[in-house]
Write an enzyme that holds these catalytic residues in place. Structure first.
Site, mmCIF file in Angstrom:
data_model
loop_
_atom_site.group_PDB
_atom_site.id
_atom_site.type_symbol
_atom_site.label_atom_id
_atom_site.label_comp_id
_atom_site.label_asym_id
_atom_site.label_seq_id
_atom_site.Cartn_x
_atom_site.Cartn_y
_atom_site.Cartn_z
ATOM 1 N N GLU A 1 37.194 4.515 2.434
ATOM 2 C CA GLU A 1 37.047 4.386 0.700
ATOM 3 C C GLU A 1 36.490 4.914 0.202
ATOM 4 O O GLU A 1 35.730 5.210 -1.434
ATOM 5 C CB GLU A 1 36.034 2.273 0.658
ATOM 6 C CG GLU A 1 37.575 1.208 1.134
ATOM 7 C CD GLU A 1 36.097 0.546 1.471
ATOM 8 O OE1 GLU A 1 35.387 0.759 2.919
ATOM 9 O OE2 GLU A 1 36.661 -0.814 1.291
ATOM 10 N N GLU B 1 40.440 -2.904 8.225
ATOM 11 C CA GLU B 1 39.533 -3.868 8.074
ATOM 12 C C GLU B 1 40.692 -5.384 8.448
ATOM 13 O O GLU B 1 40.003 -6.493 9.305
ATOM 14 C CB GLU B 1 38.343 -3.909 6.547
ATOM 15 C CG GLU B 1 37.301 -2.760 6.614
ATOM 16 C CD GLU B 1 38.436 -1.812 6.217
ATOM 17 O OE1 GLU B 1 39.524 -1.572 6.070
ATOM 18 O OE2 GLU B 1 37.621 -0.906 5.648
ATOM 19 N N SER C 1 51.033 -6.989 44.035
ATOM 20 C CA SER C 1 50.102 -8.637 43.229
ATOM 21 C C SER C 1 49.532 -9.620 43.192
ATOM 22 O O SER C 1 48.688 -9.642 43.484
ATOM 23 C CB SER C 1 50.988 -8.737 41.956
ATOM 24 O OG SER C 1 52.803 -8.897 42.467
ATOM 25 N N GLU D 1 57.254 -5.942 47.232
ATOM 26 C CA GLU D 1 55.898 -7.207 47.713
ATOM 27 C C GLU D 1 56.178 -7.773 49.763
ATOM 28 O O GLU D 1 56.103 -8.806 49.473
ATOM 29 C CB GLU D 1 55.876 -8.028 46.078
ATOM 30 C CG GLU D 1 54.330 -9.285 46.597
ATOM 31 C CD GLU D 1 53.480 -8.239 46.375
ATOM 32 O OE1 GLU D 1 53.475 -6.801 46.339
ATOM 33 O OE2 GLU D 1 51.926 -8.811 46.057
ATOM 34 N N ASN E 1 45.790 -12.585 37.668
ATOM 35 C CA ASN E 1 46.398 -13.231 37.890
ATOM 36 C C ASN E 1 45.336 -15.376 39.017
ATOM 37 O O ASN E 1 45.566 -16.183 39.326
ATOM 38 C CB ASN E 1 46.957 -12.687 39.516
ATOM 39 C CG ASN E 1 48.382 -12.711 38.885
ATOM 40 O OD1 ASN E 1 49.173 -13.035 37.955
ATOM 41 N ND2 ASN E 1 49.038 -11.491 39.962
ATOM 42 N N ALA F 1 32.670 2.074 8.613
ATOM 43 C CA ALA F 1 30.925 1.331 8.957
ATOM 44 C C ALA F 1 30.604 1.462 9.817
ATOM 45 O O ALA F 1 31.565 0.943 10.966
ATOM 46 C CB ALA F 1 30.993 -0.270 8.022
ATOM 47 N N LYS G 1 55.005 -2.661 53.207
ATOM 48 C CA LYS G 1 53.726 -2.132 52.275
ATOM 49 C C LYS G 1 52.870 -1.504 53.247
ATOM 50 O O LYS G 1 52.844 0.160 53.341
ATOM 51 C CB LYS G 1 53.111 -3.094 51.495
ATOM 52 C CG LYS G 1 53.587 -3.593 50.269
ATOM 53 C CD LYS G 1 52.590 -3.478 49.062
ATOM 54 C CE LYS G 1 53.300 -3.921 47.839
ATOM 55 N NZ LYS G 1 54.139 -3.977 47.464
ATOM 56 N N GLY H 1 34.985 2.537 5.515
ATOM 57 C CA GLY H 1 34.201 3.084 4.509
ATOM 58 C C GLY H 1 35.001 3.852 4.170
ATOM 59 O O GLY H 1 34.489 5.395 3.603
HETATM 60 N N1 LIG Z 1 57.814 -6.896 39.042
HETATM 61 C C1 LIG Z 1 56.947 -7.307 38.112
HETATM 62 O O1 LIG Z 1 56.892 -8.074 37.020
HETATM 63 C C2 LIG Z 1 55.023 -6.894 38.834
HETATM 64 C C3 LIG Z 1 54.501 -6.665 38.395
HETATM 65 C C4 LIG Z 1 53.366 -6.506 38.983
HETATM 66 C C5 LIG Z 1 53.485 -5.804 39.993
HETATM 67 N N2 LIG Z 1 54.536 -5.770 41.034
HETATM 68 C C6 LIG Z 1 54.494 -5.365 42.110
HETATM 69 O O2 LIG Z 1 55.306 -4.064 42.139
HETATM 70 C C7 LIG Z 1 55.699 -4.273 43.263
HETATM 71 C C8 LIG Z 1 57.416 -3.669 42.966
HETATM 72 O O3 LIG Z 1 57.811 -4.649 42.548
HETATM 73 P P1 LIG Z 1 59.334 -4.417 41.685
HETATM 74 O O4 LIG Z 1 59.388 -6.081 40.936
HETATM 75 O O5 LIG Z 1 59.441 -3.043 40.907
HETATM 76 O O6 LIG Z 1 60.215 -4.577 43.104
HETATM 77 P P2 LIG Z 1 61.518 -4.089 42.721
HETATM 78 O O7 LIG Z 1 62.461 -4.841 43.413
HETATM 79 O O8 LIG Z 1 62.444 -3.914 41.201
HETATM 80 O O9 LIG Z 1 61.691 -2.280 43.225
HETATM 81 C C9 LIG Z 1 61.443 -1.912 44.406
HETATM 82 C C10 LIG Z 1 61.839 -0.612 44.620
HETATM 83 O O10 LIG Z 1 61.548 -0.343 45.918
HETATM 84 C C11 LIG Z 1 62.120 0.219 47.473
HETATM 85 N N3 LIG Z 1 61.553 -0.155 47.949
HETATM 86 C C12 LIG Z 1 61.938 -0.525 48.764
HETATM 87 N N4 LIG Z 1 61.432 0.030 50.196
HETATM 88 C C13 LIG Z 1 60.924 1.721 50.335
HETATM 89 C C14 LIG Z 1 60.211 2.722 50.932
HETATM 90 N N5 LIG Z 1 59.772 2.238 52.307
HETATM 91 N N6 LIG Z 1 59.988 3.895 50.525
HETATM 92 C C15 LIG Z 1 60.222 3.663 49.245
HETATM 93 N N7 LIG Z 1 60.848 2.658 48.084
HETATM 94 C C16 LIG Z 1 61.640 1.920 49.015
HETATM 95 C C17 LIG Z 1 63.560 -0.734 46.519
HETATM 96 O O11 LIG Z 1 64.778 0.672 46.602
HETATM 97 C C18 LIG Z 1 63.506 -0.998 45.165
HETATM 98 O O12 LIG Z 1 63.921 0.236 44.460
HETATM 99 C C19 LIG Z 1 55.085 -5.241 44.486
HETATM 100 O O13 LIG Z 1 54.108 -4.781 44.440
HETATM 101 C C20 LIG Z 1 55.283 -6.188 43.013
HETATM 102 O O14 LIG Z 1 54.392 -6.789 43.926
HETATM 103 C C21 LIG Z 1 55.665 -6.582 39.746
#
Ligand SMILES: NC(=O)c1ccc[n+]([C@@H]2O[C@H](COP(=O)([O-])OP(=O)(O)OC[C@H]3O[C@@H](n4cnc5c(N)ncnc54)[C@H](O)[C@@H]3O)[C@@H](O)[C@H]2O)c1
Length: 715
Positions: A119, A139, A430, A403, A501, A68, A408, A116
């Site tokens: 049906e 449905e 994040s 993180e 978040n 539908a 980064k 639908g």
């Molecule tokens: N874990 C979660 O629930 C989640 C959810 C969303 C976003 N994030 C984000 O994702 C990112 C990764 O988180 P994660 O939980 O996977 O972390 P993690 O610690 O499991 O993994 C990070 C990896 O990065 C590698 N690393 C560090 N420096 C590096 C470099 N210079 N080059 C390449 N690799 C490098 C480390 O060896 C490690 O394997 C973070 O920014 C985190 O905030 C995490």
């Protein structure tokens, strides 16, 4: 014989007529009001023609009929039960007339035949399917039940077990499953479909196939004796009821309609179905689920629109960091066919990422969702790397390293020197500002956020975050990549917490205040789970990680000090100080032990009472309703602010982000839908009752304006 805008009837040789569905101006066929009224006219033409011996039914599109027109539901459902029943009756009359034609009918099902469409097929005498068919009655997923004879004809055609499974489950079935279930009579290759359907029709005309016997079966009562029927219905009601849960009443309602109609003739059974449908169509659950369906369509369209704007398709991707997220991203990309380089600084990281992918793929093989050789192909699409070799060939890089802003920025700046000038770089951070990270780059226009949720393969949402300098093309390529990975992309603007978040932490702040005021966390978990959340806030914090939460809380407090800065020691602070990090170290609000399936199972942790005791500063009596209000108001007010500030474009996208990203209960349709269902004024009054709790409990301007003008967030 008949030419309309949705369907036509033409004469073929040998006294055969062909009814063809081809809705003009649309890519799919659906039963909208136009198609229903044209079918009525086409049937009149067929009934009046005295020389027709058989009817072939086909589709001129890639699909048969998708169902539908759900966009028409709102007006029909709002009109009240009599109008709903009248609306159903119009097409039910059509289907019965089709079933009663004085010659046999054979339908050639070439693609989707849902709702639908299924049906309609059931009211034909024979159903011949191509291997491309997907057929079912979804449905109940919309909070309603089939309304054009699905609950009447399916059990009579394919038996009660199949009817219960198909209708209560709402799944799409492939051609092989439909054949096994006896819903279709034969399955052939697409190029043979027409020929096979015509052959069947000719056999009916010749009297080889007894189509009249089928009609008798469909129009009479269900062939079950009283005891069989009692047993089958009572068992399935109990089983389906337990599976669906009390918030989703339609699967059990469908079974009850089949039970009530079991000893009735077709026309009486259709009336029973229509009454049950009307009842379901008027529930808030149906309104929410239909709303979600419409939001989904809008979201898909928007994501496709971005994809079209992208300068190129994603042929190759890369991920930096092979941790929890990087490993998940590599798996998902490879699974969906996009080759990906997975770089880490440590071999250990790479080994972990690969073993995760291996585990997930092995499960698919065990469940027969994939063959061992397909698994090999997927693994071959993940290319582990310790260097940037070949990075000049990738179209997009997702950065998923630790993180830490410094790390980064350094990683992003370095990666930028290794890639082509047009490569898009997206960060999975994040909590760190995308605009801030972009400052480390010489081409900030090629940079944006691509925020996946954990676990990547399970969570549908990806927030695509636009920084101050992000170009449209960077967004378009990133959305295109999310689409290719089978994810739901929602484009949002940069701000602390982005969208999900930013509104989740106010909800968790509401939780922290409740604990501070002496409410037990187990009680809150239970109440919020009953309200519909897949897990209560304490359990959720354990899953997220207490350390991650403490870190994010600080980011949010720095970003929005007026609303999110705390003047008390919170439960998460106390657990963190006690080294209880949640599931990651088996102790948080609860204790965790692996169960037989290797999944962490939670158990009460009496020691937590003592840890939290010093953080409790009051002993306030709070009712269950007030707990819900105190949890949900901060989430809603913050979401309203996000919409006011343009962080997200529409209420629909905001609601879908919460459903996809946090598991917000779909039967409530989203936070804005929830506010709309009570009314903006009632929401403002509820917030006012708790205004002493701080700025998160102040109704924002948009809520006040909606209340003053008696408007809804969904216009
Ligand atoms: N874990 C979660 O629930 C989640 C959810 C969303 C976003 N994030 C984000 O994702 C990112 C990764 O988180 P994660 O939980 O996977 O972390 P993690 O610690 O499991 O993994 C990070 C990896 O990065 C590698 N690393 C560090 N420096 C590096 C470099 N210079 N080059 C390449 N690799 C490098 C480390 O060896 C490690 O394997 C973070 O920014 C985190 O905030 C995490």
């Amino acid at each position: 014989m008949f030419q309309g805008k949705a369907l036509s009837v033409t004469r073929l040789p040998d006294g055969i007529a062909e009814l063809t569905f081809d809705l003009q101006g649309e890519s799919v066929n659906k039963f909208n009001l136009l198609a229903v009224s044209e079918l009525e006219q086409a049937l009149t033409a067929l009934e009046q023609a005295k020389d027709i011996k058989g009817l072939l039914i086909t589709s001129a599109k890639d699909v048969f009929i998708v169902g539908a027109d759900i966009m028409e539901f709102g007006a029909v459902f709002a009109a009240g039960p009599d109008q709903i029943i009248g609306h159903l009756a119009n097409n039910n009359r059509n289907f019965c007339r089709l079933e009663d034609l004085p010659f046999p009918t054979v339908v050639a099902l070439n693609g989707f035949a849902l709702g639908g469409g299924c049906e309609f097929a059931l009211s034909c005498d024979y159903r011949i399917a191509s291997t491309a068919v997907k057929i079912g009655l979804p449905e109940t997923k919309l909070g309603i039940i089939p309304g054009w004879g699905g609950t009447v004809r399916l059990p009579r055609v394919a038996g009660l077990d199949t009817a219960v499974e198909w209708i209560a489950g709402g799944k799409e079935n492939d051609a092989a499953a439909a054949l096994t279930a006896r819903v279709v009579d034969a399955v052939v290759e697409p190029q043979k479909l027409r020929e096979a359907a015509l052959h069947t029709l000719n056999q009916c005309i010749a009297g080889t196939f007894d189509y009249c016997a089928r009609r008798i079966q469909k129009k009479g009562p269900l062939k079950l004796n009283f005891i069989e029927s009692m047993m089958a219905f009572e068992t399935s009601k109990a089983f389906v009821g337990a599976q669906a849960g009390r918030n989703y009443p339609s699967p059990v309602t469908a079974i009850k309609a089949m039970q009530k109609a079991a000893d009735k003739s077709r026309d009486e059974a259709l009336q029973i179905e229509a009454e049950a449908f009307a009842k379901m169509a008027q529930t808030p659950v149906a309104q929410s689920l239909v709303g979600i369906f419409i939001n989904e369509q809008m979201l898909n369209k928007k994501a496709k629109g971005w994809e079209k704007k992208a300068d190129k398709k994603i042929g190759r991707a890369a991920v930096l960091g092979a941790g929890i997220m990087g490993g998940g991203i590599a798996y998902q990309s490879a699974l969906k066919g996009v080759p990906i380089k997975m770089k880490d600084i440590a071999q250990k990281g790479i080994d972990l990422g690969l073993s995760e992918a291996n585990k997930l793929l092995s499960k698919r093989v065990d469940r027969k969702k994939m063959s061992a050789s397909e698994m090999g192909d997927v693994l071959n699409r993940i290319e582990p790397a310790l260097t940037y070799d070949g990075f000049d060939q990738v179209d997009i890089i997702v950065e998923a390293v630790v993180e830490n802003p410094k790390v980064k920025r350094a990683v992003l700046a370095e990666a930028e020197t290794k890639v082509g000038a047009d490569t898009v770089i997206a960060s999975n951070t994040s909590t760190i500002s995308i605009t801030y990270l972009a400052e480390a780059l010489t081409r900030p226009e090629n940079f944006c956020g691509m925020h996946f949720f954990n676990p990547v393969h399970m969570m549908p949402l990806v927030e695509v975050i636009r920084g101050a300098k992000t170009s449209d093309n960077a967004i378009a390529r990133t959305v295109a990549y999310a689409n290719a990975m089978g994810k739901k992309a929602i484009v949002v603007k940069d701000c602390p917490g982005f969208l999900v978040n930013r509104v989740l932490f106010p909800y968790l702040a509401g939780f922290a205040m409740l604990l501070r005021d002496g409410v037990e966390f187990q009680r809150i978990d239970k109440i919020m789970e009953t309200w519909g959340w897949p897990m209560g806030p304490a359990y959720l914090l354990d899953v997220v990680g207490i350390d991650t939460a403490v870190h994010a809380e600080k980011v949010m407090a720095d970003g929005f000090p007026d609303r999110m800065k705390r003047d008390f020691t919170s439960c998460t602070d106390a657990l963190f100080a006690a080294g209880r990090l949640g599931q990651k170290n088996d102790k948080g609000f609860y204790n965790y032990e692996l169960d037989k399936k290797g999944k962490p199972a939670k158990a009460a942790a009496p020691e937590v009472i003592d840890i939290l005791k010093p953080t409790i500063t009051a002993a306030v009596e709070v009712s269950d309703d007030d707990i819900i209000a105190r949890m949900m108001i901060p989430m809603a007010t913050e979401l309203m602010r996000c919409l006011e500030e343009g962080i997200v474009d529409t209420a629909a996208e905001a609601d879908m982000a919460l459903v996809y990203g946090t598991g917000f209960p779909p039967f409530r349709g989203g936070v804005f839908r929830w506010v709309d269902s009570m009314g903006a004024q009632a929401f403002c009054d509820m917030a006012a009752k708790f205004s002493a709790l701080g700025a998160l409990y102040q109704a924002p301007e948009s809520a006040k304006a909606k209340a003053a003008n008696n408007q809804k967030f969904y216009g």
